[in-house]
Design a protein around this motif. Structure first.
Motif, mmCIF file in Angstrom:
data_model
loop_
_atom_site.group_PDB
_atom_site.id
_atom_site.type_symbol
_atom_site.label_atom_id
_atom_site.label_comp_id
_atom_site.label_asym_id
_atom_site.label_seq_id
_atom_site.Cartn_x
_atom_site.Cartn_y
_atom_site.Cartn_z
ATOM 1 N N ALA A 5 0.948 -1.329 0.066
ATOM 2 C CA ALA A 5 0.028 0.079 -0.231
ATOM 3 C C ALA A 5 0.920 1.233 -0.010
ATOM 4 C CB ALA A 5 -0.777 -0.062 1.126
ATOM 5 N N GLU A 6 0.776 2.101 -1.047
ATOM 6 C CA GLU A 6 1.572 3.355 -1.280
ATOM 7 C C GLU A 6 0.785 4.436 -0.736
ATOM 8 O OE1 GLU A 6 2.408 0.810 -5.141
ATOM 9 O OE2 GLU A 6 0.740 1.318 -3.923
ATOM 10 N N SER A 7 1.412 5.485 -0.425
ATOM 11 C CA SER A 7 0.781 6.620 0.029
ATOM 12 C C SER A 7 1.932 7.910 -0.075
ATOM 13 C CB SER A 7 0.327 6.588 1.286
ATOM 14 O OG SER A 7 1.412 6.543 2.347
ATOM 15 N N GLY A 8 1.557 9.065 -0.288
ATOM 16 C CA GLY A 8 2.242 10.290 -0.256
ATOM 17 C C GLY A 8 2.568 10.896 -1.507
ATOM 18 N N ILE A 20 7.401 9.351 -0.611
ATOM 19 C CA ILE A 20 6.148 8.436 -0.609
ATOM 20 C C ILE A 20 6.603 7.225 0.172
ATOM 21 C CG2 ILE A 20 5.303 9.226 -2.874
ATOM 22 C CD1 ILE A 20 7.055 7.310 -4.251
ATOM 23 N N CYS A 22 5.516 3.097 1.296
ATOM 24 C CA CYS A 22 4.934 1.777 0.851
ATOM 25 C C CYS A 22 4.883 0.736 2.165
ATOM 26 C CB CYS A 22 5.736 0.978 -0.183
ATOM 27 S SG CYS A 22 5.163 -0.540 -0.707
ATOM 28 N N THR A 76 7.866 -0.575 6.379
ATOM 29 C CA THR A 76 7.653 0.314 5.407
ATOM 30 C C THR A 76 8.945 0.606 4.641
ATOM 31 O OG1 THR A 76 5.838 1.169 6.720
ATOM 32 C CG2 THR A 76 6.904 2.745 5.275
ATOM 33 N N THR A 115 0.958 5.293 -6.502
ATOM 34 C CA THR A 115 0.407 6.760 -5.875
ATOM 35 C C THR A 115 1.036 7.595 -7.131
ATOM 36 O OG1 THR A 115 0.715 8.110 -4.172
ATOM 37 C CG2 THR A 115 2.693 6.968 -4.702
#
Length: 121
Positions: A5-8, A20, A22, A76, A115
């Motif tokens: 799950a990626e974010s940022g 970013i 993960c 992460t 992302t």
């Protein structure tokens, strides 16, 4: 399979920075990386890290601007992106190859949803 799950991601002007992240559903000694894809372009591996020892690899296009790192306690991997350029625009995917140490070209088995990173001139 490893869930990622990626974010940022976001939008930034050229010269700016983004970080970013993960999060992996499970974390082990394997190769994790970031692959990006811009519209109409082929996918490009930009950075990878062998999680056992933290050895990092970079594409020539991002070397000295991007830094991949990890926090094993949080499962992460991060990608710090500095001095961003419009050519860095694209969808950034977190990937893993459980069989690889990153030394040879990984064969990415697991992919996150991605992302978006957008860099304006």
């Amino acid at each position: 399979r490893v869930q990622l799950a990626e974010s940022g991601g976001g939008s930034v002007q050229a010269g700016g920075s983004l970080k970013i992240s993960c999060v992996a559903s499970e974390y082990s000694d394997y190769c994790m990386g970031w692959v990006r894809q811009a519209p109409g372009q082929e996918r490009e591996g930009v950075a990878a890290i062998y999680t056992r020892i933290g050895r990092a690899y970079y594409a020539a296009s991002v070397k000295n601007r991007f830094t991949i790192s990890q926090d094993k306690a949080k499962n992460t991997v991060y990608l710090q992106m500095n001095n961003l350029k419009p050519d860095d625009t694209g969808m950034y995917f977190c990937v893993t190859d459980p069989k690889s140490t990153c030394h040879d070209q990984p064969d990415w088995d697991d992919w996150g949803q991605g992302t978006q990173v957008t860099v304006s001139p």
